[in-house]
Write an enzyme that holds these catalytic residues in place. Sequence first.
Site, PDB file in Angstrom:
ATOM      1  N   ARG A 190       6.661   0.859  23.728  1.00  0.00           N
ATOM      2  CA  ARG A 190       6.560  -0.594  23.845  1.00  0.00           C
ATOM      3  C   ARG A 190       6.399  -1.230  22.468  1.00  0.00           C
ATOM      4  NH1 ARG A 190       1.557  -3.944  26.689  1.00  0.00           N
ATOM      5  NH2 ARG A 190       2.301  -6.035  26.165  1.00  0.00           N
ATOM      6  N   GLN A 229       9.109  -4.197   9.787  1.00  0.00           N
ATOM      7  CA  GLN A 229       8.690  -2.895   9.274  1.00  0.00           C
ATOM      8  C   GLN A 229       9.842  -1.901   9.235  1.00  0.00           C
ATOM      9  OE1 GLN A 229       5.424  -1.581   8.100  1.00  0.00           O
ATOM     10  NE2 GLN A 229       5.843  -3.700   7.600  1.00  0.00           N
ATOM     11  N   GLU A 256       6.643   3.908   9.518  1.00  0.00           N
ATOM     12  CA  GLU A 256       7.151   5.044   8.757  1.00  0.00           C
ATOM     13  C   GLU A 256       8.407   5.670   9.353  1.00  0.00           C
ATOM     14  OE1 GLU A 256       3.347   7.072   6.733  1.00  0.00           O
ATOM     15  OE2 GLU A 256       2.994   6.307   8.753  1.00  0.00           O
ATOM     16  N   THR A 302       1.921  -6.157   7.387  1.00  0.00           N
ATOM     17  CA  THR A 302       2.647  -5.543   8.499  1.00  0.00           C
ATOM     18  C   THR A 302       2.492  -6.307   9.801  1.00  0.00           C
ATOM     19  OG1 THR A 302       0.729  -4.122   8.858  1.00  0.00           O
ATOM     20  CG2 THR A 302       2.514  -3.230   7.523  1.00  0.00           C
ATOM     21  N   GLY A 337       0.813  -1.204   0.000  1.00  0.00           N
ATOM     22  CA  GLY A 337       0.000   0.000   0.000  1.00  0.00           C
ATOM     23  C   GLY A 337       0.849   1.257   0.000  1.00  0.00           C
ATOM     24  N   PHE A 338       1.653   1.413   1.051  1.00  0.00           N
ATOM     25  CA  PHE A 338       2.616   2.515   1.159  1.00  0.00           C
ATOM     26  C   PHE A 338       1.954   3.882   1.186  1.00  0.00           C
ATOM     27  CE2 PHE A 338       4.678  -0.602  -1.959  1.00  0.00           C
ATOM     28  CZ  PHE A 338       5.057  -1.467  -0.953  1.00  0.00           C
ATOM     29  N   VAL A 365       6.034   2.730  13.890  1.00  0.00           N
ATOM     30  CA  VAL A 365       7.089   1.844  13.406  1.00  0.00           C
ATOM     31  C   VAL A 365       7.170   1.829  11.875  1.00  0.00           C
ATOM     32  CG1 VAL A 365       7.805  -0.567  13.269  1.00  0.00           C
ATOM     33  CG2 VAL A 365       7.114   0.393  15.457  1.00  0.00           C
TER      34      VAL A 365
END
Length: 586
Positions: A476, A486, A553, A329, A100-101, A551
Amino acid sequence: CSIHDPQAPGQEANQRGGPTRGNAEAALASSAVRVEATFTTPIQTHHPMEMAGSIAAWNGEKLTVYEGSQAVLGARKSLADYFGLPTGDVTVVSPYVGGGFGARLRIWPHTHLAAAAARMVGRPVKLVLTRSQMGYCFGHRPQSHQQLTLGAQADGRLNAIVQNTITSTGAEGGFIEPVTGHSLFLWAHQASQMQARAVRLNVGPPAPMRAPGAPLGLFALEVAMDELAERCGIDPLELRLRNDTLIDPSSKRPYTDRHLAECLRRGAEMFGWAQRPLKPAERREGDWLIGQGLACCAWHGGNGEATARVRVLRDGSVVVAAAAQDMGTGTYTVMAQAAAEVLGVPIDKVTVELGISTLPPAPAAGGSRLCSSIVPAVHKAAESVRRKLLALAQERAEKSGTAVPEGSDPEKPLDLAGIVASSGESNIEATEQYRPDGREGFTAMNFGAHFCEVQVHRLTGEVRVRRFLGVFDCGRVFNPRTAGNQLLGGIVWGIGMALCEGAPLDSQCRFAGADLGGYHLPTHADVPDIQVEMINHPDENFGALGSRGGVGELGISGVAAAISNAIYNATGKRLRDCPFTPEKLL
């Protein structure tokens, strides 16, 4: 076809960037050291391996669309608005998204066309774009031109950051890249001046693309920080530690948590930064020049409202459901993990249903905020189910004259199947909504540090990344394997941005490389062994079970700068124009 064409219409875009604060001109005037430079990045296109495509089917006036979507609820609303339907009459199905991005956060015209054609012919219609069409009709990251100025004291402490940017956008409407939106969060400084302008080109609309704004703005900032370190005679690592801050310079609010200094120190030790060549072009291996560089990154922490349903069946299995999305993901995994941990069952006894707009509402898979929203919702629903099961178990025990301990004992898991069976129901379920529960008065950001080693051929200008290490602070970490994957993927994207990716326009506003033959992506041969390390300190001020999200990006931001800085250490030549192709080094 050029953002520098004086005839091209433009617009002020300062609302998409960082704020202007203090008197930057005075801060620059009082600075002992000043760095000024211009940075450019080209248009980049999403080009996921999975093509963009839709299947549309009508049942009377009700529409069902099978679509690789990062936002099934947003897609449902878009289609309902387009066809004038109640949202309840539209169902979007997307159990597996594919790449997707950011491009799949919205509905593109081919989906509307598929649905319109299906209505006309009275049969389901499937429409898939070609690879060439993907370049034009599936969004892109805009090109950018940045003028960046840093002013600092003689010891390297920043006085001012000034960043003026021009970016491209589409002929009509379209997304505007927030290039200056992350530059003010990394380092302490007295004043800032951020200006942004968007220029309309005769191309289709751009779209969010992994970490909108951050890879571009932080590329400029972190290369300039290295040049500042050299001007001040300070190690680039030490310069960044001197400018570390626990207070957001823009708002003067404390960060919910920040361990960037720990990322830098841990990364330096793991990477062997102390052995870095002190002078450019100092280390050689045959015809290869060897250099090392670092850069830091930032991305917003974020979450939102999310609802999840947890259902325990008569056989003791568990079904978790929400209108979330999984692009590979790990959403399926972390949702199952959350329910399994609370209910004390093996994860293989948990089934996850997601990607259907009729399920309990959840956020889009965008902005790296889905995990920190949906996992707390699943956790909350699972706890509610557990309380129901404990009450039923207590009731059954009282009837049989045996005792059931109060609360939760992980050593003595509940007999889920027996409790549900004895209740006379087919299942026991709970649906719960999570709302952001962080403390007010804080800024939530995620941070990281990249360390890179490159080799540059002295005759051809070829650049190879030999080693790469990223150390990250995201609060966390629910699942180190999915989160690490990722972050690693983001680093690979950053390598592509640095070394090969770009989609230039010709004089007719056509992409010179609108397919994978002309648009160069990093392959296995371009990607070295990458190490990813996560600090994993739960953020109690942020809430969301201590996870700030971010995470997906965070990893790409700053990578191009680390590679550019490593190239300078290898060759003595500063590269400020992506991608760093051989002719720029000859």
